[in-house]
Design a protein around this motif. Structure first.
Motif, PDB file in Angstrom:
ATOM      1  N   GLU A  47      -8.371  -9.867 -12.725  1.00 52.53           N
ATOM      2  CA  GLU A  47      -9.829  -9.854 -12.555  1.00 52.53           C
ATOM      3  C   GLU A  47     -10.353 -11.270 -12.308  1.00 52.53           C
ATOM      4  N   ARG A  48      -9.776 -12.257 -13.013  1.00 52.70           N
ATOM      5  CA  ARG A  48     -10.195 -13.661 -12.809  1.00 52.70           C
ATOM      6  C   ARG A  48      -9.924 -14.100 -11.379  1.00 52.70           C
ATOM      7  N   LEU A  49      -8.760 -13.677 -10.856  1.00 47.90           N
ATOM      8  CA  LEU A  49      -8.362 -14.111  -9.510  1.00 47.90           C
ATOM      9  C   LEU A  49      -9.074 -13.346  -8.415  1.00 47.90           C
ATOM     10  N   LEU A  50      -9.248 -12.042  -8.622  1.00 48.39           N
ATOM     11  CA  LEU A  50      -9.709 -11.189  -7.521  1.00 48.39           C
ATOM     12  C   LEU A  50     -11.145 -10.696  -7.693  1.00 48.39           C
ATOM     13  N   GLY A  51     -11.720 -10.933  -8.880  1.00 44.85           N
ATOM     14  CA  GLY A  51     -13.096 -10.480  -9.099  1.00 44.85           C
ATOM     15  C   GLY A  51     -13.219  -8.972  -9.150  1.00 44.85           C
ATOM     16  N   ARG A  52     -12.126  -8.299  -9.465  1.00 44.24           N
ATOM     17  CA  ARG A  52     -12.166  -6.832  -9.620  1.00 44.24           C
ATOM     18  C   ARG A  52     -11.109  -6.421 -10.641  1.00 44.24           C
ATOM     19  N   LYS A  53     -11.243  -5.191 -11.128  1.00 43.10           N
ATOM     20  CA  LYS A  53     -10.286  -4.695 -12.131  1.00 43.10           C
ATOM     21  C   LYS A  53      -8.942  -4.411 -11.481  1.00 43.10           C
ATOM     22  N   PRO A  54      -7.846  -4.563 -12.220  1.00 40.73           N
ATOM     23  CA  PRO A  54      -6.550  -4.151 -11.677  1.00 40.73           C
ATOM     24  C   PRO A  54      -6.463  -2.636 -11.536  1.00 40.73           C
ATOM     25  N   THR A  55      -5.534  -2.198 -10.700  1.00 43.10           N
ATOM     26  CA  THR A  55      -5.345  -0.775 -10.431  1.00 43.10           C
ATOM     27  C   THR A  55      -4.737  -0.088 -11.659  1.00 43.10           C
ATOM     28  N   ASP A  56      -5.324   1.027 -12.062  1.00 45.70           N
ATOM     29  CA  ASP A  56      -4.772   1.778 -13.186  1.00 45.70           C
ATOM     30  C   ASP A  56      -3.579   2.617 -12.721  1.00 45.70           C
ATOM     31  N   PHE A  57      -2.642   2.879 -13.623  1.00 49.48           N
ATOM     32  CA  PHE A  57      -1.451   3.647 -13.256  1.00 49.48           C
ATOM     33  C   PHE A  57      -1.830   5.010 -12.683  1.00 49.48           C
ATOM     34  N   SER A  58      -2.877   5.620 -13.208  1.00 46.90           N
ATOM     35  CA  SER A  58      -3.224   6.963 -12.721  1.00 46.90           C
ATOM     36  C   SER A  58      -3.704   6.917 -11.267  1.00 46.90           C
ATOM     37  N   GLU A  59      -4.360   5.827 -10.885  1.00 43.16           N
ATOM     38  CA  GLU A  59      -4.805   5.663  -9.489  1.00 43.16           C
ATOM     39  C   GLU A  59      -3.582   5.474  -8.583  1.00 43.16           C
ATOM     40  N   PHE A  60      -2.650   4.634  -9.040  1.00 38.23           N
ATOM     41  CA  PHE A  60      -1.384   4.462  -8.302  1.00 38.23           C
ATOM     42  C   PHE A  60      -0.678   5.814  -8.161  1.00 38.23           C
ATOM     43  N   ALA A  61      -0.620   6.574  -9.260  1.00 35.87           N
ATOM     44  CA  ALA A  61       0.103   7.851  -9.249  1.00 35.87           C
ATOM     45  C   ALA A  61      -0.557   8.837  -8.276  1.00 35.87           C
ATOM     46  N   ALA A  62      -1.877   8.880  -8.283  1.00 33.00           N
ATOM     47  CA  ALA A  62      -2.587   9.813  -7.389  1.00 33.00           C
ATOM     48  C   ALA A  62      -2.295   9.477  -5.924  1.00 33.00           C
ATOM     49  N   LYS A  63      -2.349   8.182  -5.598  1.00 33.11           N
ATOM     50  CA  LYS A  63      -2.113   7.768  -4.196  1.00 33.11           C
ATOM     51  C   LYS A  63      -0.653   8.007  -3.810  1.00 33.11           C
ATOM     52  N   THR A  64       0.249   7.695  -4.707  1.00 32.70           N
ATOM     53  CA  THR A  64       1.677   7.824  -4.389  1.00 32.70           C
ATOM     54  C   THR A  64       2.053   9.296  -4.237  1.00 32.70           C
ATOM     55  N   ALA A  65       1.460  10.147  -5.066  1.00 36.42           N
ATOM     56  CA  ALA A  65       1.768  11.580  -4.991  1.00 36.42           C
ATOM     57  C   ALA A  65       1.458  12.123  -3.595  1.00 36.42           C
ATOM     58  N   GLN A  66       0.399  11.582  -2.984  1.00 36.38           N
ATOM     59  CA  GLN A  66       0.001  12.061  -1.642  1.00 36.38           C
ATOM     60  C   GLN A  66       1.070  11.775  -0.590  1.00 36.38           C
ATOM     61  N   THR A  67       1.925  10.772  -0.828  1.00 37.05           N
ATOM     62  CA  THR A  67       2.977  10.456   0.161  1.00 37.05           C
ATOM     63  C   THR A  67       4.101  11.493   0.113  1.00 37.05           C
ATOM     64  N   GLY A  68       4.187  12.242  -0.992  1.00 34.84           N
ATOM     65  CA  GLY A  68       5.227  13.260  -1.128  1.00 34.84           C
ATOM     66  C   GLY A  68       6.557  12.719  -1.635  1.00 34.84           C
ATOM     67  N   ILE A  69       6.621  11.418  -1.913  1.00 37.19           N
ATOM     68  CA  ILE A  69       7.901  10.795  -2.302  1.00 37.19           C
ATOM     69  C   ILE A  69       8.470  11.408  -3.590  1.00 37.19           C
ATOM     70  N   TRP A  70       7.591  11.800  -4.519  1.00 35.84           N
ATOM     71  CA  TRP A  70       8.067  12.345  -5.792  1.00 35.84           C
ATOM     72  C   TRP A  70       8.477  13.814  -5.673  1.00 35.84           C
ATOM     73  N   ASN A  71       8.162  14.415  -4.515  1.00 42.93           N
ATOM     74  CA  ASN A  71       8.527  15.820  -4.324  1.00 42.93           C
ATOM     75  C   ASN A  71       9.773  15.986  -3.459  1.00 42.93           C
ATOM     76  N   SER A  72      10.314  14.825  -2.974  1.00 44.17           N
ATOM     77  CA  SER A  72      11.523  14.930  -2.155  1.00 44.17           C
ATOM     78  C   SER A  72      12.711  15.148  -3.073  1.00 44.17           C
ATOM     79  N   ALA A  73      13.447  16.190  -2.774  1.00 46.30           N
ATOM     80  CA  ALA A  73      14.620  16.480  -3.612  1.00 46.30           C
ATOM     81  C   ALA A  73      15.772  15.550  -3.224  1.00 46.30           C
ATOM     82  N   VAL A  74      16.505  15.059  -4.213  1.00 44.05           N
ATOM     83  CA  VAL A  74      17.739  14.321  -3.911  1.00 44.05           C
ATOM     84  C   VAL A  74      18.896  15.055  -4.568  1.00 44.05           C
ATOM     85  N   PRO A  75      20.069  15.064  -3.923  1.00 44.88           N
ATOM     86  CA  PRO A  75      21.191  15.773  -4.514  1.00 44.88           C
ATOM     87  C   PRO A  75      21.607  15.150  -5.849  1.00 44.88           C
ATOM     88  N   ILE A  76      21.912  16.010  -6.818  1.00 47.36           N
ATOM     89  CA  ILE A  76      22.356  15.505  -8.137  1.00 47.36           C
ATOM     90  C   ILE A  76      23.862  15.233  -8.085  1.00 47.36           C
TER      91      ILE A  76
END
Ligand SMILES: NC(=O)c1ccc[n+]([C@@H]2O[C@H](COP(=O)([O-])OP(=O)(O)OC[C@H]3O[C@@H](n4cnc5c(N)ncnc54)[C@H](OP(=O)(O)O)[C@@H]3O)[C@@H](O)[C@H]2O)c1
Length: 278
Positions: free
Chosen positions: A249-278
């Motif tokens: 906040e001191r450097l950028l004059g705004r609040k840092p990104t909350d994990f839930s905001e990161f999670a919401a944006k990342t979920a939209q990419t579908g990366i967490w829904n891609s299956a990988v072989p076990i």
């Protein structure tokens, strides 16, 4: 004025985002990468002077971590090349709460070149672009030190902060401690990812010994196993790191990104829904 800036680790989690921002602002940016010409490889110091040719400022991310044996010597050698090449500004990405990393920071701070250190806590993107992604894709995440909380920081915020200190005056000799706005433990992180992605994710707390044994059984190289064990003990299990700072906040004059905001944006990419072989 347009500047010549070298971004080491320019394909990595912070470097890639810094490149995008500097390119957008019209600066002349060189990617420090083993895949570029001239190539930058931490294991090939003879080639570093050519990579530094014509550059004014350098963003440094070391691989794999400033805490590993040999990092201090590599950082000292790189700093010498920067001095010889007349580099005017260095920005070093460091890890919060790592004594070994602090020794590397001091080498750069003592170089006589204007230096800014950005000391980061663990990145949100470790769960989307790095070692914790695959277990999420498989649906079962087993991790040690499950109860310990960390102030996860977003790589986009780190990139904004790095660009600010690279381009603007007033940050010389300073060390910024960059964290996210909230402390979360692994169970809470995985719950956030599950909620955002709509996945049914199972979280299993395990001992550090079992985690280390699991990595060895998967054939993960010994130095990587050592680093992960170090990160879980020295960095995660360290009270000094379980603190939220307001440096973003001191450097950028705004609040840092909350994990839930990161999670919401990342979920939209579908990366967490891609299956990988076990
Ligand atoms: N991840 C975190 O949570 C975290 C937290 C605090 C601090 N840090 C620090 O941030 C730095 C970056 O860590 P990261 O794990 O997030 O990685 P990263 O920035 O995602 O970097 C990965 C990049 O490293 C480059 N690389 C790998 N080996 C290399 C070599 N021998 N020479 C030159 N480049 C090499 C690769 O680029 P090319 O294939 O293009 O060469 C790859 O794109 C580390 O110093 C770490 O200590 C990380």
């Amino acid at each position: 004025m347009k500047q010549n800036i070298l971004v080491l680790g320019g394909n990595g989690k912070t470097g890639r985002r810094i490149l995008q921002r500097l390119n957008k602002l019209g600066h002349h940016v060189r990617v420090g990468s083993r895949r570029e010409t001239p190539a930058f490889d931490w294991h090939n110091p003879a080639a570093w002077p050519e990579v530094f040719d014509g550059m004014e400022k350098v963003y440094i991310t070391y691989q794999p971590d400033l805490a590993v044996p040999g990092a201090k010597e590599a950082i000292a050698a790189l700093t010498k090349v920067a001095q010889e090449k007349g580099i005017q500004k260095l920005v070093l990405l460091s890890g919060k709460g790592e004594v070994e990393a602090e020794r590397c920071e001091q080498i750069v701070l003592d170089s006589g070149i204007d230096t800014t250190i950005i000391r980061a806590s663990w990145f949100n993107q470790n769960f989307s672009e790095s070692f914790f992604l695959e277990p999420i894709q498989q649906g079962v995440v087993a991790l040690p030190k499950a109860h310990l909380k960390a102030p996860y920081v977003d790589a986009n915020d780190l990139a904004d902060a790095a660009v600010e200190v690279l381009l603007n005056e007033g940050h010389e000799g300073k060390i910024y401690e960059l964290t996210g706005p909230r402390l979360l433990n692994f169970k809470e992180v995985i719950a956030e990812v599950a909620k955002a992605s709509g996945r049914d994710l199972e979280f299993i707390p395990i001992s550090l010994e079992a985690y280390v044994e699991g990595m060895k059984q998967q054939g993960i190289p010994g130095d990587v196993v050592w680093l992960m064990e170090y990160l879980f003990t020295e960095v995660l299990d360290n009270e000094d790191n379980q603190v939220v700072t307001n440096d973003i906040e001191r450097l950028l004059g705004r609040k840092p990104t909350d994990f839930s905001e990161f999670a919401a944006k990342t979920a939209q990419t579908g990366i967490w829904n891609s299956a990988v072989p076990i």
